[in-house]
Structures are given as C-alpha cells and as structure tokens.
Design a protein around this motif. Structure first.
Motif, short mmCIF file in Angstrom:
data_model
loop_
_atom_site.label_atom_id
_atom_site.label_comp_id
_atom_site.label_asym_id
_atom_site.label_seq_id
_atom_site.Cartn_x
_atom_site.Cartn_y
_atom_site.Cartn_z
N LEU A 1 -18.09 24.82 12.47
CA LEU A 1 -18.29 25.65 11.31
C LEU A 1 -19.20 24.90 10.58
N TYR A 2 -18.66 23.76 9.72
CA TYR A 2 -19.49 22.90 8.84
C TYR A 2 -20.87 22.15 9.44
N TYR A 3 -20.81 22.31 11.00
CA TYR A 3 -21.92 21.65 11.63
C TYR A 3 -23.01 22.77 11.69
N ALA A 4 -22.52 23.99 11.94
CA ALA A 4 -23.33 25.24 11.95
C ALA A 4 -23.87 25.23 10.65
N VAL A 5 -23.40 25.12 9.48
CA VAL A 5 -23.88 25.19 7.98
C VAL A 5 -25.09 24.13 7.80
N PHE A 6 -24.49 22.97 8.63
CA PHE A 6 -25.68 21.70 8.61
C PHE A 6 -27.06 22.30 9.43
N TYR A 7 -26.75 22.69 10.49
CA TYR A 7 -27.88 22.75 11.29
C TYR A 7 -28.63 23.81 10.75
N CYS A 8 -28.24 25.02 10.00
CA CYS A 8 -28.90 26.02 9.65
C CYS A 8 -29.70 25.63 8.05
N GLY A 9 -29.12 24.64 7.60
CA GLY A 9 -29.63 23.96 6.38
C GLY A 9 -30.84 23.16 6.96
N MET A 10 -30.74 22.24 7.82
CA MET A 10 -31.67 21.52 8.31
C MET A 10 -33.13 22.19 8.85
N VAL A 11 -32.74 23.21 9.70
CA VAL A 11 -33.86 24.02 10.11
C VAL A 11 -34.60 24.73 9.04
N THR A 12 -33.93 25.33 8.22
CA THR A 12 -34.28 26.12 6.82
C THR A 12 -35.21 24.84 5.86
N SER A 13 -34.64 23.63 5.82
CA SER A 13 -35.30 22.87 5.02
C SER A 13 -36.68 22.18 5.77
N SER A 14 -36.57 22.09 6.90
CA SER A 14 -37.63 21.34 7.72
C SER A 14 -39.02 22.35 7.72
N LEU A 15 -38.55 23.78 7.79
CA LEU A 15 -39.68 24.69 7.84
C LEU A 15 -40.14 25.36 6.48
N ALA A 16 -39.50 24.98 5.61
CA ALA A 16 -39.79 25.63 4.09
C ALA A 16 -40.92 25.64 3.61
N GLY A 17 -41.40 26.64 3.38
CA GLY A 17 -42.80 26.88 2.80
C GLY A 17 -43.12 27.09 1.46
N THR A 18 -41.73 27.49 0.85
CA THR A 18 -41.87 27.58 -0.71
C THR A 18 -40.64 26.60 -1.16
N ILE A 19 -40.66 26.44 -2.21
CA ILE A 19 -39.42 25.18 -2.69
C ILE A 19 -38.24 25.96 -2.88
N GLU A 20 -38.32 27.46 -3.11
CA GLU A 20 -36.94 28.17 -2.98
C GLU A 20 -36.31 28.15 -1.82
N THR A 21 -37.08 28.31 -0.76
CA THR A 21 -36.68 28.41 0.63
C THR A 21 -36.13 26.86 1.11
N LEU A 22 -36.61 25.96 0.49
CA LEU A 22 -36.26 24.54 0.66
C LEU A 22 -34.92 24.19 -0.26
#
Length: 466
Positions: free
Chosen positions: A133-154
């Motif tokens: 479950l924590y791993y899924a939180v991390f994985y979702c966070g890494m994908v979001t951070s990698s692709l973020a186009g705005t500072i809020e998304t990052l």
C-alpha cells in the motif's frame, strides 16, 4: 483534435491512471478490512507497472515518429479561486518531454524490479499488504512528479513520495527506533516542503501561474530560458535548492539518510538508492533554466554539490553497516550530479541519474547476499581479506586521518548542528508560547487547566527531563 493527439491523450491518461487505480484498489481493500492475498497483490502491482510502462514507451516511439519533443496532457482545472485580489487555479497538467520520459521509464522499470523482489523478500510477513500500500503511494507519487507540468502537480507527487518514505522508514512500528527515525525523516521533509510551498507562491506571484512553461520565455526543456530577472531567479532558485537539499539528503540535511535504512531492504533500494533520493535533483533539472539567469545561484548549486559529495565520500568509508555505507555512497554521486547541473551539463546529469539509480538498486537488493558471499570467501581463505590503502590516504598525515574518521563516524555532526541551531531555538520559542497560553487559560478557568501534564512522556523525552 487529430488522430495523433487523440492517441497521445489516451496513452498519457493510461500512464497516469494506472498507478492511481493500483492505489485505489489496495487502499480500499485495507479500508474495508478485506485484505488481498499475496499473489493477488503482487499480480495487481505488476499489472499496474506494466500498464504505465508500455504506454510510456508507446508515447516515446510515437514522438520519435512524428518528430515532436513536447506532448502536454491536460486534465483541466481542479481548483479555481477567482477574486479581485486573488486569481488562483490548480491546473492538472502532465508533460512528456526529453526530461520526463526517461525519468518516468526509469521509475516504472525500477518499481517493477523492486516489486518483484519484494514478493519473495516479504513472503508471509505480517505487514506484506501494508508495504505494498505504501509502495503504491510512492509509485503514484513518482509518476505524478515525473510528468508534472505545473508546480502544484509536482507538489502533489512530491508529498506522496515523502509520506510513503516516512511510513516505510517506520515500517517495523512495533520497535521504537524505526518510529523515531521515521519522525526524523518526516520533520526534515516538512522543512523541505515549506521551502517548496514558498517557492510555488513566489512563482505564482511573479508569473501569474504555476505552469513551468510560464518560467520559460522560449523553447522547451532544455532549450528554454527563464522569463524572470536575475534577482527573481535567485529567490525562487534558492528556495527550490533548499527543497531539493532536504529531499535528496544534501548537506546539511544528510543526517536523516542513515536513519532511513531502518526500513525494509526493498524500500531502502527504491527510495534512497534509486528514485526518491534523486527527486530533488530532478527538481533542479526541471528548473535548470533558472540557473542560467543567476550566476550566484549557479555557484550556490555547484558549492552545495561539491560539499555534499565530499561529505558523502568521507562518511561512506567509515560505516560498519553496508546499507548505510551504500546510502552515503549514493549521496556522493547525487552531489556530483548536482555539480553537473550547476555547470550546465543537463543531459550528462540525466544519464548519470539513470545509471546511478540502476546500479545502486542492484547493490542494495544484493547487499545481504553479498555479505554472505564475502564471509564464505574469507572462510575459504582462512583469513581476513586485506585492503590496500589509496595513495591519497598514505599522503595525508595521521592527524588528518583521525579528523576525517571522526567527521565521517559522527556523520558530519549534522544532526547535532540541526538540533542545536534549528530545533532548540524553535523549541525555546514554543515553550514561551506555551507559558503564555498556560497563564491565559489558568486566568480564565481560575485553576490549573493543563491535564495533559499528567500524561506519560515518551521514553526519550523522559531521559532528557531526567
């Protein structure tokens, strides 16, 4: 919208949606107290990684075919505040470019490898489902951070990575030390996040939006140039540098890195050897056009990287724990990468991140086996394996040897310095506020009104009071 844009939109949405669906499935099963079997968790996790990796590769191939270098995926405004004095909107935007795609594919590949390794490593472990479950939180966070186009998304992905990191450090919560170390990691992350938030607000004030494109007057990464003046770039860049230093354990925040090794070996590999420790560096790469606008900021980045690399090298050589030694070795390489960014070698820094993350993941995952192989080799030889001293070591006088050993053994005195110069002043200020609050509440109630004073203290706090 033509066919190519439609395909980009579908594939891009699939990349982002897959880890979110994984998090929803594992989170809901834990919420309703219907735990999934180990096999089900493993298969769902592998499928989620695969359904992010394959569309990402598809986008990369399609970008090469059509000859585009920038593909935005916009999912609209999620928060809009319109006022005479304030106009704010949280625009969910993801960007596929020459920086985000390599980092995204690296995240997917390493998360998949660590997920497969963990399936056997934590087999029949009581917290198996909690780890994933924590791993899924991390994985979702890494994908979001990698692709973020705005500072809020990052920032959303940044927070998810930090939260899962602290929770996995305290994974063995039945013991005292992991919980304390998890709290320490979380406190450093809070300082980093505060700098990040102030930078985001400042960026909104300067450009009127949180889009990274608003900071670039022309071109996309890495050709973009900053659309702000030197003083503005120095302000935002300094705040971002503090945020990156906290997330990537750069000087003077390196003290939390060995504490993070309290977590399971898979989390140590994916967090502090591969991805999380490089997230601050990724932020500097994303904001790298700001560096060219301020020579002072460039010098600050180069200096911070050099100091962190030297400190990491000294500390890694005197550790008795292999995971801690590898963690400080990671710090050395991260410091060198920061120097490369400061010098303007952006592609070199990106390649360095990919190579170092892959190597360090392998080393941390194989560390227990390596120790066993090392012991078997010494038993076969019937003696300890001798190590040759380097030429630098023979040239330095004994007094320098002792100082360097003490510096490395005490981990650069960074925890001591932070406690003395940051924690204690804040604690003294809070005690003053607490005293004033006591006086006011006692005056209003005409009696002692702090029943919490009778609550038992934490064992560590009891020792301090004594």
């Amino acid at each position: 919208m033509n066919l190519t844009e439609t395909v980009f939109q579908i594939l891009g949405t699939a990349v982002v949606a897959s880890p979110a669906i994984l998090l929803a499935i594992l989170g809901l099963s834990a919420l309703v107290d219907r735990p999934l079997s180990e096999t089900s968790i493993s298969r769902i996790t592998q499928a989620a990684v695969l359904f992010s990796l394959l569309p990402a590769i598809g986008i990369l191939v399609l970008m090469l075919v059509v000859g585009t270098r920038y593909v935005p995926i916009e999912l609209g405004d999620w928060v809009t505040i319109e006022d005479a004095d304030l106009d704010f909107h949280f625009h969910l935007k993801f960007v596929f470019d020459r920086l985000s795609i390599p980092f995204l594919i690296l995240s997917c590949v390493l998360c998949g490898v660590v997920g497969a390794f963990t399936r056997r490593y934590l087999h029949r472990e009581q917290g198996y489902g909690r780890f994933f479950l924590y791993y899924a939180v991390f994985y979702c966070g890494m994908v979001t951070s990698s692709l973020a186009g705005t500072i809020e998304t990052l920032f959303v992905g940044w927070e998810m990575v930090g939260l899962s990191s602290a929770l996995l450090v305290a994974y063995f919560h039945e013991r005292e030390n992991p919980v304390r170390n998890g709290q320490r990691v979380w406190s450093i992350y809070r300082l980093s996040d505060a700098a990040f938030l102030i930078a985001a607000i400042t960026m909104h004030h300067m450009t009127g939006e949180g889009d990274f494109g608003g900071l670039m007057s022309s071109g996309v990464w890495p050709e973009g140039t900053a659309a702000v003046n030197s003083s503005q770039a120095l302000l935002v860049g300094t705040l971002m540098l503090i945020a990156a230093a906290g997330k990537s354990a750069l000087f003077p925040f390196s003290g939390w890195l060995p504490r993070a090794m309290e977590g399971p070996t898979p989390s140590s590999a994916i967090f502090y050897g591969a991805l999380s420790v490089h997230l601050g560096v990724y932020l500097l790469l994303r904001m790298s056009p700001l560096l060219e606008a301020s020579l002072t900021l460039q010098l600050m980045v180069i200096t911070l990287g050099a100091v962190s690399a030297v400190c990491g090298g000294l500390m890694s050589r005197v550790q008795s724990d292999i995971k801690v030694s590898l963690a400080y070795a990671s710090l050395t390489q991260v410091g060198i990468i920061v120097m490369e960014i400061g010098l303007g070698f952006r592609y070199l820094a990106l390649i360095h991140i990919i190579g170092h993350a892959s190597l360090r993941t392998m080393q941390l995952l194989r560390a227990p086996t390596l120790l066993r192989d090392y012991n078997e080799l010494e038993n076969a030889l019937g003696a300890r394996i001798t190590e040759r001293q380097s030429g630098w070591t023979r040239m330095l006088p004994p007094r320098v040897h002792r100082w360097a050993y003490r510096f490395g053994f005490d981990r650069g005195f960074m925890d001591i310095a932070l406690d003395k110069f940051v924690v204690r002043p804040f604690l003294a200020l809070f005690l003053i506020f607490d005293s004033l609050e006591r006086q006011v509440t006692d005056l209003l109630s005409k009696e002692a009104s702090r029943e919490s004073d009778d609550a038992p203290l934490h064992p560590e706090e009891s020792q301090r009071v004594a």
